[in-house]
Write a protein that holds these residues in place. Sequence first.
Motif, mmCIF file in Angstrom:
data_model
loop_
_atom_site.group_PDB
_atom_site.id
_atom_site.type_symbol
_atom_site.label_atom_id
_atom_site.label_comp_id
_atom_site.label_asym_id
_atom_site.label_seq_id
_atom_site.Cartn_x
_atom_site.Cartn_y
_atom_site.Cartn_z
ATOM 1 N N PHE A 1 -23.572 -42.081 -83.843
ATOM 2 C CA PHE A 1 -24.115 -42.466 -85.152
ATOM 3 C C PHE A 1 -23.075 -43.277 -85.918
ATOM 4 C CE2 PHE A 1 -22.380 -38.151 -85.463
ATOM 5 C CZ PHE A 1 -21.482 -38.264 -86.521
ATOM 6 N N ASP A 2 -23.542 -44.054 -86.867
ATOM 7 C CA ASP A 2 -22.670 -44.852 -87.729
ATOM 8 C C ASP A 2 -22.581 -44.193 -89.093
ATOM 9 O OD1 ASP A 2 -22.152 -46.874 -85.843
ATOM 10 O OD2 ASP A 2 -24.100 -47.797 -86.271
ATOM 11 N N LEU A 3 -21.358 -44.197 -89.636
ATOM 12 C CA LEU A 3 -21.133 -43.575 -90.936
ATOM 13 C C LEU A 3 -20.055 -44.373 -91.671
ATOM 14 C CD1 LEU A 3 -21.894 -41.085 -92.688
ATOM 15 C CD2 LEU A 3 -19.964 -39.897 -91.642
ATOM 16 N N ASP A 4 -20.411 -44.870 -92.837
ATOM 17 C CA ASP A 4 -19.461 -45.627 -93.660
ATOM 18 C C ASP A 4 -18.773 -46.735 -92.873
ATOM 19 O OD1 ASP A 4 -20.120 -43.871 -95.680
ATOM 20 O OD2 ASP A 4 -18.403 -42.566 -95.340
ATOM 21 N N GLY A 5 -19.536 -47.451 -92.065
ATOM 22 C CA GLY A 5 -18.994 -48.578 -91.332
ATOM 23 C C GLY A 5 -18.226 -48.226 -90.074
ATOM 24 N N GLN A 6 -18.193 -46.952 -89.686
ATOM 25 C CA GLN A 6 -17.500 -46.532 -88.476
ATOM 26 C C GLN A 6 -18.484 -45.895 -87.508
ATOM 27 O OE1 GLN A 6 -14.365 -44.036 -90.355
ATOM 28 N NE2 GLN A 6 -12.927 -45.346 -89.250
ATOM 29 N N ARG A 7 -18.226 -46.070 -86.224
ATOM 30 C CA ARG A 7 -19.090 -45.477 -85.199
ATOM 31 C C ARG A 7 -18.455 -44.190 -84.685
ATOM 32 N NH1 ARG A 7 -22.935 -48.713 -81.429
ATOM 33 N NH2 ARG A 7 -23.867 -48.653 -83.504
ATOM 34 N N PHE A 8 -19.227 -43.108 -84.693
ATOM 35 C CA PHE A 8 -18.756 -41.810 -84.237
ATOM 36 C C PHE A 8 -19.566 -41.356 -83.018
ATOM 37 C CE2 PHE A 8 -17.439 -41.925 -88.632
ATOM 38 C CZ PHE A 8 -16.212 -41.275 -88.643
ATOM 39 N N HIS A 9 -18.894 -40.682 -82.080
ATOM 40 C CA HIS A 9 -19.549 -40.045 -80.951
ATOM 41 C C HIS A 9 -19.373 -38.535 -81.103
ATOM 42 C CE1 HIS A 9 -19.931 -43.956 -79.120
ATOM 43 N NE2 HIS A 9 -18.628 -44.118 -79.054
ATOM 44 N N ALA A 10 -20.422 -37.783 -80.831
ATOM 45 C CA ALA A 10 -20.368 -36.329 -80.981
ATOM 46 C C ALA A 10 -20.986 -35.644 -79.766
ATOM 47 C CB ALA A 10 -21.100 -35.893 -82.254
ATOM 48 N N VAL A 11 -20.430 -34.491 -79.432
ATOM 49 C CA VAL A 11 -20.905 -33.691 -78.300
ATOM 50 C C VAL A 11 -21.007 -32.243 -78.759
ATOM 51 C CG1 VAL A 11 -20.443 -32.990 -75.921
ATOM 52 C CG2 VAL A 11 -19.698 -35.235 -76.703
ATOM 53 N N ALA A 12 -21.998 -31.514 -78.267
ATOM 54 C CA ALA A 12 -22.145 -30.091 -78.561
ATOM 55 C C ALA A 12 -21.890 -29.287 -77.291
ATOM 56 C CB ALA A 12 -23.551 -29.799 -79.102
ATOM 57 N N PHE A 13 -21.201 -28.157 -77.454
ATOM 58 C CA PHE A 13 -20.872 -27.278 -76.327
ATOM 59 C C PHE A 13 -21.328 -25.859 -76.622
ATOM 60 C CE2 PHE A 13 -17.637 -30.601 -76.212
ATOM 61 C CZ PHE A 13 -17.569 -30.924 -74.858
ATOM 62 N N GLU A 14 -21.579 -25.109 -75.560
ATOM 63 C CA GLU A 14 -21.780 -23.681 -75.751
ATOM 64 C C GLU A 14 -20.474 -23.066 -76.254
ATOM 65 O OE1 GLU A 14 -22.450 -21.378 -72.232
ATOM 66 O OE2 GLU A 14 -21.004 -22.517 -71.043
ATOM 67 N N HIS A 15 -20.576 -21.983 -76.997
ATOM 68 C CA HIS A 15 -19.394 -21.302 -77.526
ATOM 69 C C HIS A 15 -19.011 -20.171 -76.579
ATOM 70 C CE1 HIS A 15 -17.269 -18.291 -80.032
ATOM 71 N NE2 HIS A 15 -16.719 -19.371 -80.574
ATOM 72 N N LEU A 16 -17.772 -20.209 -76.090
ATOM 73 C CA LEU A 16 -17.299 -19.164 -75.193
ATOM 74 C C LEU A 16 -16.530 -18.112 -75.980
ATOM 75 C CD1 LEU A 16 -15.937 -21.054 -72.033
ATOM 76 C CD2 LEU A 16 -18.165 -19.992 -72.369
ATOM 77 N N PRO A 17 -16.659 -16.836 -75.594
ATOM 78 C CA PRO A 17 -15.879 -15.788 -76.266
ATOM 79 C C PRO A 17 -14.416 -15.854 -75.840
ATOM 80 C CG PRO A 17 -17.075 -14.850 -74.410
ATOM 81 C CD PRO A 17 -17.521 -16.285 -74.521
ATOM 82 N N GLY A 18 -13.548 -15.263 -76.649
ATOM 83 C CA GLY A 18 -12.143 -15.179 -76.280
ATOM 84 C C GLY A 18 -11.230 -15.771 -77.336
ATOM 85 N N ASP A 19 -9.943 -15.560 -77.130
ATOM 86 C CA ASP A 19 -8.910 -16.067 -78.039
ATOM 87 C C ASP A 19 -7.812 -16.734 -77.227
ATOM 88 O OD1 ASP A 19 -9.836 -14.871 -80.663
ATOM 89 O OD2 ASP A 19 -9.653 -13.057 -79.455
ATOM 90 N N ALA A 20 -7.054 -17.603 -77.878
ATOM 91 C CA ALA A 20 -5.932 -18.265 -77.205
ATOM 92 C C ALA A 20 -4.847 -17.238 -76.902
ATOM 93 C CB ALA A 20 -5.374 -19.368 -78.087
ATOM 94 N N PRO A 21 -4.147 -17.370 -75.768
ATOM 95 C CA PRO A 21 -3.007 -16.483 -75.496
ATOM 96 C C PRO A 21 -1.953 -16.646 -76.591
ATOM 97 C CG PRO A 21 -3.564 -17.818 -73.567
ATOM 98 C CD PRO A 21 -4.328 -18.377 -74.722
ATOM 99 N N THR A 22 -1.162 -15.612 -76.795
ATOM 100 C CA THR A 22 -0.127 -15.665 -77.828
ATOM 101 C C THR A 22 1.253 -15.541 -77.196
ATOM 102 O OG1 THR A 22 -0.384 -13.281 -78.169
ATOM 103 C CG2 THR A 22 -1.609 -14.737 -79.632
#
Length: 333
Positions: free
Chosen positions: A99-120
């Motif tokens: 889509f175009d927004l304020d004169g700029q072209r953006f690409h977007a992708v949707a993903f499933e949400h996976l459970p979990g947290d980043a290692p610490t």
Amino acid sequence: MYTSTLLARLEERLSASLGEWHLPTDTHIELLTTSENATFLTRCPRTGRRHVLRVHRPDYHSREEIESELAWTAALRADGRITTPAPLPTTGQSPVVTFDLDGQRFHAVAFEHLPGDAPTMNETLPDWFEKLGALTATLHDHSRRWAPPAGFVRKRWHLESMIGPEALWGDWRRAPGLSPADERAIEQAVEQIHRAIDTYEARAGRYGLIHADLRLANLLVEGRELAVIDFDDCGFCWYAFDFAAAISFFELDPLIPTLREAWIRGYRRVGDFDAEDVAALDTFIMIRRIMLSAWLATHADSQAAQALEEDFIAGTATLARAYLSTARDAARA
């Protein structure tokens, strides 16, 4: 570039585009994080089901590059050995919504949400790095065997595109807080990097399609399982670089030698990683740290950059001096 005004406009535009991903129009959207891209979390008020929307920074990846990234992750999911989120199909032929927004072209992708947290960073991290080593070797094994589809295009990570004056992430010489003495140390490290890579890449089979950003923020721990997210930087590079990316931002931590041993041990359970690969790790760690320093120069307003300590570039110079000292010792030996 992600001002509060732009983020509000992006959220507005994503809300209007929910139907393109077959998501309910009353889905709640909230900002998750901004770094290279702007990432949003969605939640369906009726089912509670969540997804992740990733809006790409304009003028970095083309639509074809993003579709190629998703082609590889789809192949990895089909292979069944790597856990990574599936992209959501759209009402069109491509999983990418543009889509175009304020004169700029953006690409977007949707993903499933996976459970979990980043290692610490704690006493459990070496165990996870051994798992990460095995996971990385599995990724590399798939990369070597997989035949990309026609039209597959991803960036090529080589010394000019990584640490050259016109590097994809910017010029490290413009990093904030860079002193003349530190600049000289890093410049000498760059010269040594070129010498080391000239020797290392003489043998075939060391360069191919990799994730290129397997840092802790892009890993999810759930129970004893390790999942990988965000293939946004995947491209063609030296396979051993994936370890350097894994220790991004804490290259000087005293735990690094232990993590390195654990990662190599895990990698060797799945694939070959010879003595020359091990010896090259210091060079790839130095390359990655210089890349991150350049990234700071061009992303100073991002959440990730602002979370770093002010002396990050001084730490890069400290690492450069240690790298040069190790190289001199190796040459004498």
